[in-house]
Scaffold this motif. Structure first.
Motif, mmCIF file in Angstrom:
data_model
loop_
_atom_site.group_PDB
_atom_site.id
_atom_site.type_symbol
_atom_site.label_atom_id
_atom_site.label_comp_id
_atom_site.label_asym_id
_atom_site.label_seq_id
_atom_site.Cartn_x
_atom_site.Cartn_y
_atom_site.Cartn_z
ATOM 1 N N MET A 252 0.841 -1.178 0.000
ATOM 2 C CA MET A 252 0.000 0.000 0.000
ATOM 3 C C MET A 252 0.883 1.236 0.000
ATOM 4 O O MET A 252 1.690 1.417 0.902
ATOM 5 N N GLY A 253 0.733 2.035 -1.033
ATOM 6 C CA GLY A 253 1.531 3.253 -1.134
ATOM 7 C C GLY A 253 0.693 4.467 -0.813
ATOM 8 O O GLY A 253 -0.477 4.550 -1.191
ATOM 9 N N LEU A 254 1.304 5.419 -0.094
ATOM 10 C CA LEU A 254 0.642 6.694 0.174
ATOM 11 C C LEU A 254 1.497 7.795 -0.417
ATOM 12 O O LEU A 254 2.691 7.881 -0.115
ATOM 13 N N SER A 255 0.887 8.622 -1.289
ATOM 14 C CA SER A 255 1.582 9.826 -1.721
ATOM 15 C C SER A 255 0.876 11.018 -1.089
ATOM 16 O O SER A 255 -0.106 10.861 -0.367
ATOM 17 N N LYS B 4 -8.267 -6.178 8.645
ATOM 18 C CA LYS B 4 -9.441 -6.893 9.179
ATOM 19 C C LYS B 4 -9.954 -7.921 8.188
ATOM 20 O O LYS B 4 -10.461 -8.983 8.558
ATOM 21 N N ALA B 5 -9.834 -7.593 6.894
ATOM 22 C CA ALA B 5 -10.315 -8.506 5.854
ATOM 23 C C ALA B 5 -9.323 -9.632 5.586
ATOM 24 O O ALA B 5 -9.553 -10.466 4.714
ATOM 25 N N GLY B 6 -8.193 -9.625 6.303
ATOM 26 C CA GLY B 6 -7.265 -10.753 6.206
ATOM 27 C C GLY B 6 -6.031 -10.501 5.377
ATOM 28 O O GLY B 6 -5.212 -11.403 5.180
ATOM 29 N N ALA B 7 -5.854 -9.276 4.896
ATOM 30 C CA ALA B 7 -4.686 -8.991 4.050
ATOM 31 C C ALA B 7 -3.447 -8.711 4.895
ATOM 32 O O ALA B 7 -3.549 -8.340 6.064
ATOM 33 N N THR B 8 -2.285 -8.906 4.289
ATOM 34 C CA THR B 8 -1.037 -8.411 4.861
ATOM 35 C C THR B 8 -0.752 -7.094 4.160
ATOM 36 O O THR B 8 -0.776 -7.042 2.929
ATOM 37 N N VAL B 9 -0.513 -6.052 4.936
ATOM 38 C CA VAL B 9 -0.322 -4.729 4.336
ATOM 39 C C VAL B 9 1.082 -4.222 4.647
ATOM 40 O O VAL B 9 1.461 -4.088 5.812
ATOM 41 N N ASP C 22 7.021 -9.559 -3.090
ATOM 42 C CA ASP C 22 6.125 -10.307 -2.202
ATOM 43 C C ASP C 22 4.651 -9.962 -2.391
ATOM 44 O O ASP C 22 3.780 -10.636 -1.867
ATOM 45 N N ALA C 23 4.371 -8.871 -3.116
ATOM 46 C CA ALA C 23 2.994 -8.339 -3.111
ATOM 47 C C ALA C 23 2.091 -9.059 -4.108
ATOM 48 O O ALA C 23 2.537 -9.509 -5.165
ATOM 49 N N ASP C 24 0.804 -9.178 -3.745
ATOM 50 C CA ASP C 24 -0.215 -9.631 -4.701
ATOM 51 C C ASP C 24 -0.724 -8.447 -5.515
ATOM 52 O O ASP C 24 -1.297 -8.631 -6.591
ATOM 53 N N ALA C 25 -0.579 -7.266 -4.978
ATOM 54 C CA ALA C 25 -0.972 -6.052 -5.695
ATOM 55 C C ALA C 25 -0.313 -4.862 -5.016
ATOM 56 O O ALA C 25 -0.003 -4.917 -3.825
ATOM 57 N N VAL C 26 -0.081 -3.812 -5.790
ATOM 58 C CA VAL C 26 0.336 -2.532 -5.220
ATOM 59 C C VAL C 26 -0.861 -1.590 -5.343
ATOM 60 O O VAL C 26 -1.410 -1.415 -6.436
ATOM 61 N N ARG D 56 8.448 -3.293 -10.097
ATOM 62 C CA ARG D 56 7.624 -4.468 -9.767
ATOM 63 C C ARG D 56 7.466 -5.350 -11.005
ATOM 64 O O ARG D 56 7.467 -4.841 -12.141
ATOM 65 N N PRO D 57 7.296 -6.656 -10.832
ATOM 66 C CA PRO D 57 7.018 -7.522 -11.977
ATOM 67 C C PRO D 57 5.574 -7.286 -12.430
ATOM 68 O O PRO D 57 4.639 -7.814 -11.831
#
Ligand code: CTP
Length: 398
Positions: free
Chosen positions: A1-4, A21-26, A72-76, A105-106
């Motif tokens: 998760m990126g914050l600009s 809470k929804a189960g993600a690793t952030v 490691d990310a499933d999404a950015v 990122r790949p």
């Protein structure tokens, strides 16, 4: 998760919490500008992981934090994505950790989703329009933007979506797109049959199952029209909602939409009867102690009307019925499937389902039955959508 950098960073704290809470690793990455609006301490506490802000961070043994984090990310997800950050992404600039990580990122297995947040003039500026178009062409998914009051006091487009909306968008993004190209028409909720201007008859249907199905169909990539009886549930994102009251209104709305649809799912608990002559004025007590005599006429069967139309019979409009029963679910559902002329009928026990957040379903088609054990209505809705997609032969094309 990126914050600009942007005032919408205040929503990112909540989004981070919702994701956890929804189960993600952030794993949070912040630009220097973002740190003007939200402290890394807050984001670290919420994500329970150290926050990264510099490409020169020496905590990484190989000193390649931009590589390590993105593998490691499933999404950015960048929320908020400022005009400046989007401009950098469009140009492939990489002079801070967040833009560097996006470039490194790949891209084939780590999707990039951005939630823009900026003043309306910035959002409309031709440079931003170009940059947003470019990042989309490069494969990024743009979430939003919202319309409304802005922190600067102006009103217009450019607000970041609310944290809950972003969560729903993200969850939807990960659902398999098994209904893409389909147009799904759903009825939901009760109908209300007026006796006079202040009274009517209705039933205990909450609309939750139908709304969950509309949401799940949308998540699966379909265009969705939801014809809703009187309920106060929020409209699922991206769903076109038509509000109706009576069974006759519902029939008119449904027939008006049916030509466009390829799937019709009737979850509404349509009132079987309506007062034969609704009074134009309030029925008053006449002092006799006798209640007024009410006469009823049968409502049209919306599902049977569509299922027995030419498109329904050829299944170019695939019709799915529900059956709310109180007993003998299997036998009643089988009979109802035949009577309505639908390829698929979904049985449930009305008193166990109405108003609840969970339910259990029994699917009946010509080949047999399948039980879906008790689960949340959203989870059941997703399973049902997968079953329908399979029957349509749409296959999984995530
Ligand atoms: N239905 C409909 N129009 C009606 C009545 C029902 O479209 N006037 C649809 C419902 O949305 C549901 C299915 O038909 O998909 C079955 O509804 P249900 O109330 O279980 O059955 P009924 O047809 O009312 O039959 P019965 O009262 O005998 O149970």
């Amino acid at each position: 998760m990126g914050l600009s950098g942007g005032i919408a960073c205040y929503k990112s704290a909540e989004l981070c919490r919702l994701l956890i809470k929804a189960g993600a690793t952030v794993q949070v990455v912040m630009t220097q500008a973002a740190e003007q609006f939200m402290t890394p301490v807050t984001m670290q506490a919420l994500s329970q992981r150290p926050v990264y802000g510099s490409q020169w961070d020496t905590r990484a043994a190989n000193n390649m934090v931009h590589i390590n984090l993105s593998r490691d990310a499933d999404a950015v997800v960048i929320a908020p994505a400022s005009a400046d950050l989007i401009a950098k992404l469009a140009q492939g600039q990489a002079d801070d950790l967040l833009s560097l990580m996006c470039l490194a990122r790949p891209a084939d297995r780590v999707p990039l989703l951005i939630a823009p947040a900026m003043n309306r003039e910035m959002w409309q500026h031709p440079a931003t329009r170009r940059n947003v178009a470019q990042v989309q062409l490069d494969g990024a998914r743009v979430l939003g933007v919202g319309h409304g009051d802005q922190a600067c006091g102006e009103t217009g487009d450019g607000r970041m979506l609310e944290s809950l909306e972003l969560l729903d968008e993200l969850i939807a993004f990960f659902q398999p797109k098994v209904l893409s190209g389909q147009h799904v028409l759903v009825t939901a909720g009760p109908t209300y049959e007026a006796i006079d201007p202040v009274r009517g008859i209705t039933n205990l249907s909450s609309g939750k199952m139908g709304f969950a199905i509309a949401r799940a169909a949308r998540e699966a990539g379909a265009m969705v029209t939801l014809v809703a009886g009187p309920v106060s549930l929020p409209t699922p994102r991206g769903v076109n909602r038509i509000n109706v009251k009576s069974a006759l209104d519902m029939l008119a709305a449904v027939t008006g939409q049916a030509d466009k649809a390829s799937v019709f799912i009737a979850t509404s608990a349509v009132a079987d009867w309506r007062p034969a002559n609704a009074s134009a004025s309030k029925i008053k007590k006449d002092g006799s102690g006798q209640p007024p005599e009410l006469h009823f006429v049968e409502n049209p069967d919306i599902l049977a009307t569509l299922a027995q139309s030419e498109r329904g019979r050829s299944q170019s409009l695939y019709c799915v019925g529900f059956a709310a029963e109180s007993h003998d679910l299997l036998a009643n559902a089988q009979v109802k499937r035949q009577r309505k002329g639908v390829p698929l009928l979904v049985g449930n026990i009305g008193p166990d389902a109405f108003g609840q957040d969970d339910n259990a379903l029994l699917l009946v088609d010509e080949t047999g039955t399948r039980e879906m054990s008790r689960d949340t209505k959203l989870s059941l809705a997703r399973q049902l959508i997968a079953e329908i997609a399979q029957r349509l032969g749409a296959g999984a094309s995530a």
